[in-house]
Write an enzyme that holds these catalytic residues in place. Sequence first.
Site, mmCIF file in Angstrom:
data_model
loop_
_atom_site.group_PDB
_atom_site.id
_atom_site.type_symbol
_atom_site.label_atom_id
_atom_site.label_comp_id
_atom_site.label_asym_id
_atom_site.label_seq_id
_atom_site.Cartn_x
_atom_site.Cartn_y
_atom_site.Cartn_z
ATOM 1 N N ASN A 249 0.801 -1.227 0.000
ATOM 2 C CA ASN A 249 0.000 0.000 0.000
ATOM 3 C C ASN A 249 0.834 1.277 0.000
ATOM 4 O O ASN A 249 0.304 2.374 0.217
ATOM 5 C CB ASN A 249 -0.950 -0.002 1.198
ATOM 6 C CG ASN A 249 -1.791 -1.255 1.266
ATOM 7 O OD1 ASN A 249 -1.593 -2.092 2.146
ATOM 8 N ND2 ASN A 249 -2.697 -1.423 0.310
ATOM 9 N N ILE B 257 0.979 6.861 -0.653
ATOM 10 C CA ILE B 257 0.281 5.970 0.271
ATOM 11 C C ILE B 257 -1.164 5.764 -0.159
ATOM 12 O O ILE B 257 -1.850 6.719 -0.536
ATOM 13 C CB ILE B 257 0.288 6.556 1.696
ATOM 14 C CG1 ILE B 257 1.728 6.817 2.158
ATOM 15 C CG2 ILE B 257 -0.432 5.646 2.670
ATOM 16 C CD1 ILE B 257 1.819 7.733 3.362
ATOM 17 N N CYS B 258 -1.631 4.532 -0.082
ATOM 18 C CA CYS B 258 -3.037 4.224 -0.310
ATOM 19 C C CYS B 258 -3.666 3.888 1.047
ATOM 20 O O CYS B 258 -3.448 2.810 1.590
ATOM 21 C CB CYS B 258 -3.184 3.037 -1.267
ATOM 22 S SG CYS B 258 -4.904 2.584 -1.603
ATOM 23 N N LEU B 259 -4.399 4.845 1.606
ATOM 24 C CA LEU B 259 -5.039 4.667 2.909
ATOM 25 C C LEU B 259 -6.300 5.512 2.926
ATOM 26 O O LEU B 259 -6.248 6.722 2.677
ATOM 27 C CB LEU B 259 -4.086 5.090 4.030
ATOM 28 C CG LEU B 259 -4.598 4.889 5.464
ATOM 29 C CD1 LEU B 259 -4.816 3.400 5.751
ATOM 30 C CD2 LEU B 259 -3.617 5.480 6.472
ATOM 31 N N ASP C 57 -6.059 -3.861 -2.345
ATOM 32 C CA ASP C 57 -6.264 -2.450 -2.683
ATOM 33 C C ASP C 57 -4.900 -1.771 -2.672
ATOM 34 O O ASP C 57 -4.623 -0.919 -1.828
ATOM 35 C CB ASP C 57 -7.216 -1.798 -1.667
ATOM 36 C CG ASP C 57 -7.530 -0.359 -2.022
ATOM 37 O OD1 ASP C 57 -7.438 -0.007 -3.217
ATOM 38 O OD2 ASP C 57 -7.848 0.427 -1.100
#
Length: 232
Positions: free
Chosen positions: A117, A125-127, A158
């Site tokens: 992620n 960042i994927c959050l 994801d």
Amino acid sequence: MLDVSRVQKELVECNRDKAISGVNITLHDGGSDLSHLSGTITGPVGTPYEGGTFRIDIRLSREIYSKDCTNLKEWNWSRLTFVEVLPSMGKCTEQELCAYPFEPPKMQFITKVWHPNISSQNGAICLDILKDQWSPALTLKTALLSLQALLSAPEPDDPQDAVVAQQYLRQYPTFVATARYWTEAFAKRTLVGIEEKVQKLVEMGFSEDLVRNTLESVNGDENLALEKLCSG
């Protein structure tokens, strides 16, 4: 505009228990701009990131608009809960809702990390709480703790980095070994020899925080760090 008093309060509260929480926030490069901060999180125990210290660039929105409004509901901003915001705010301007804490902080890993992620190329960042799930009730400390939790529990379905995610799903032992190697190479090198470099540069009159940030930006190269510090 940026809620300066809130940011100042958050910095104090976050750093009060940094030894316990493992998260810390300072002004970027020892400056005075509260919209540009530097955060650190420690790698969670029992993960390939254990023992590492990860630096994160934090930028807070302070966009300015001039539109006045007495009824916030005329804007279709789904991220805000108007029932909670309206009673305490009364008349406001659009700029107040476009700045932190109404907009999520923009965070990016400075320290290289091997994680599904987090981009292995640029630290993006994927959050969800840094995007559409952000709420003004959350804080910078909450966001950093969420990043720390993300290191413990990756979400490969994801991903931000598809290559790392595929390795995590199909070659997990290789993923663990690679993530541990990156932690040793990039997140632990500050523990070996760096303190001597910091001390030497501090003795030249530079602030410790500025020295550490500069060394980090040049991968610990003392000569490049000195050149960058002297150039302003």
